[in-house]
Design an enzyme around this catalytic site. Sequence first.
Site, PDB file in Angstrom:
ATOM      1  N   GLU A 186       0.785  -1.227   0.000  1.00  0.00           N
ATOM      2  CA  GLU A 186       0.000   0.000   0.000  1.00  0.00           C
ATOM      3  C   GLU A 186       0.823   1.286   0.000  1.00  0.00           C
ATOM      4  O   GLU A 186       0.367   2.307  -0.503  1.00  0.00           O
ATOM      5  CB  GLU A 186      -0.922  -0.005   1.237  1.00  0.00           C
ATOM      6  CG  GLU A 186      -1.944  -1.112   1.248  1.00  0.00           C
ATOM      7  CD  GLU A 186      -2.967  -0.957   0.135  1.00  0.00           C
ATOM      8  OE1 GLU A 186      -3.396   0.186  -0.138  1.00  0.00           O
ATOM      9  OE2 GLU A 186      -3.314  -1.979  -0.487  1.00  0.00           O
TER      10      GLU A 186
ATOM     11  N   SER B 220     -46.357 -31.899  42.070  1.00  0.00           N
ATOM     12  CA  SER B 220     -45.840 -32.085  43.436  1.00  0.00           C
ATOM     13  C   SER B 220     -44.556 -31.326  43.696  1.00  0.00           C
ATOM     14  O   SER B 220     -44.144 -31.209  44.860  1.00  0.00           O
ATOM     15  CB  SER B 220     -45.613 -33.579  43.701  1.00  0.00           C
ATOM     16  OG  SER B 220     -46.831 -34.279  43.639  1.00  0.00           O
TER      17      SER B 220
END
Length: 833
Positions: A90, A472
């Site tokens: 770059e 229960s």
Amino acid sequence: MSYFVSVARFLFWSLILGISAGGLVTSSFYLYLTPNLPAAEQLKQTQLQVPLRIYTNDGLLVAEFGEKRRTPITIEAVPLQLKQAFIAAEDNRFYAHQGVDLKGLLRASIELVTTGHIQSGGSTITMQVAKNFFFSREKTFTRKFNEILLALQIEQELSKDEILELYFNKIYLGNRAYGIEAAAKVYYGASTKDLSLAQMAMIAGLPKAPSKYNPIANPSRALIRRDWILKRMNELDLITDIEYQQAVEQPITASYHGTNPEVDAPYLAEMTRKAMIKEHGETAYEDGYEVTLTIHSKDQIAANEALRRGLEEYDRRHGYKGPLAKFPTELFEDIPTVISKLKSANKSPSFITAVVTALDDNTKSATTLTEDQSVAVISWENMKWARKFITTDSKGPSPKTPSEILSIGDVIYIQNISKKEPEWVLAQVPEAQSALISLAPNNGAIKALVGGYNFYQSKYNRVIQSKRQPGSNFKPFIYLAALENGFTAASLINDAPIVFDDKNLESTWRPENSSGRFYGPTRLRQALYNSRNLVSIRLLQSTGINRTLDYVEKFGFDRKDLPRDLSLALGSAGVSPWDLARGYAILANGGYKISPYFISSIKDAKGNIVFAANPATGCYNCPKETENAEATVYEASINNEVTATEIAETTATHEPTPTQAQPVYAERAIDERAAYIMHSILKDVIRKGTGQKAKALNRSDLAGKTGTTNDQRDAWFSGFNGDIATTVWVGFDQPDTLGRREYGAAAALPIWIDYMAIALAGTPEKQMPQPEGIVTVRINPETGLRAGPDDKSAIFEIFRADNIPEASVSTSTNNKNGAGDITNTSTLPEDIF
């Protein structure tokens, strides 16, 4: 001669005029654009968009939420060759220019004229930083000029390394990857420090055109770009000839790597995501928050596996429902299509799909081709379970050969059940669902949470969204209300037929025990550990419905969810596993009011702690004082909203939180003596009641209760010791029978046992210590009264010191003061002397 002089003068003054005009235009642009340029120093305070990440309390990734995948990295952590690869690709004069590279612009122009395209690019890295942070991607002269001006400013404000660090963390590199560390994980499933030179060059080639040079989408173009970068690095003496040659010979190894959680906890991840969005809005997806949950990976993994295994075993008990699909044999000639169809057919987190390619009734085996293109053989032992499913309560005859179960072309699920050599078993995805939630009783921290069999198939979180009848499993709260209102563990209640014409009920009600039998006068302890329905109803009737409702609210149950009739005694209320787990946790800690929470701490993108949970804590030996600091947690409500909730009339602070917050002690919800007696009774559920399977854990500190609703539509088990309280539910999302014998002990308890075996492994037993005001008394098991010294059938029972049963006639005669049959020892109840 004079002619040439005149031409020279003209050209000279034209040049001067052109330069002046250019300078004037440039100055005009500069003066016009400069006031509108952003300040370069803003970059020092830049907040990168980083996704929300969620971790277990031992640091493993649970989930990541956010559009952009980004993992910030410091310049010191960037490998040298990766840095050099980007600079070569770059901006090879990055360390020489001051933000704008005139030579680079000229070189790019020449490349464009001579080759028709630009390889190296004309923008410097500094200009790209300016563009990426401050400007749009539109291609205009004004934007380019702004880039140049801002690049010059940036070079004045930041060092080269600071510029590179911004660039490496901001740059887009395809596949939702922003920054080099995210790209390394996306393309190679690794950190930048673990990449090869060839892989570094591949990533360095992406900024120019992330789609065009993507090694996954366009491998041939990506390879050309990579090799060009390696050549540039070699030309710039950044790598040797040998390194260059070895790198260009490397094949493309890139493949897509998604965000793979290290721990599977998607239901908790979704609860956390909603909590963060509720508190911080949509910016929570990009502000870089790191949320640490209360769960430990070991417990969560154990919960996942226990729940899936339990549902799969339940499903196999009820028969084989047949193949997923059937492939014609001619399709076998097109293997890629077969593999593709197998992968798309897989809806299971536990199994893989396969197609039957051969059956051998002599060796009793089936050969299959799997979705990962391997051959898997299923032995007879691992398929003979597959009796044909007819209904929930009926199956076909036992098969004798593989061909009675499978056919060539059948698409099936298979599962490897061996960690050594592959051992494949015929499998199927269960239709039943389950939920598991496990808490730390002392403060409500979630230790594990699973909201269903497969989150990706059904996001319905049954832990917090599903309200089902507990049966229960709810009885301990009814019995506790009675214990605090005059009853004892030895109180006799008649287990006999009863008929109610209650205006609150739709019709005449004739409740029964699950066995269909009646047992006559029964002590309260026996009634609970044997889950006697009629005793529970008479107990509620005697205590009073309103008084019981007032009491039950202390465990966090919402009164509006509880029926105001005697069916409450049998667990007819609609409650969630979250509700029940909280109730059992309060019982487990000795009666202190705690609230479940799952977020331990939150850090911002800079690592500052912006939230740290400071829950109210209750425990056996906690200090008695309760007027202390503020208790702060995130809490999930049952209506599927997750909010930052005030606990102890305080709210979460989002300023950096001190790491050592002042402790907060929970208020007492119930009498510790009643809690101790209930611990003792619920231990008997495991010692000799409906939960005896849990004895396989070989611990004496476990207590719990089964629960089953009418027609076995819901199966429950909730149990605890001093360190963990866990609730498990099993049922269908659309209520339907699980099967005649699928009680809580058969369907839910095995999941609880499998989970607790891992969660409790290596931990010492933790019993609730006997509180003051508890005495042990010898009683007659038939009358529940204090036994005389000659009573050969006497057993020990525990009582509150202020609620000791009367002495029998013989006891009164022989010992008027009754002192000889009372002790404050903790002798195990029900031992016969």
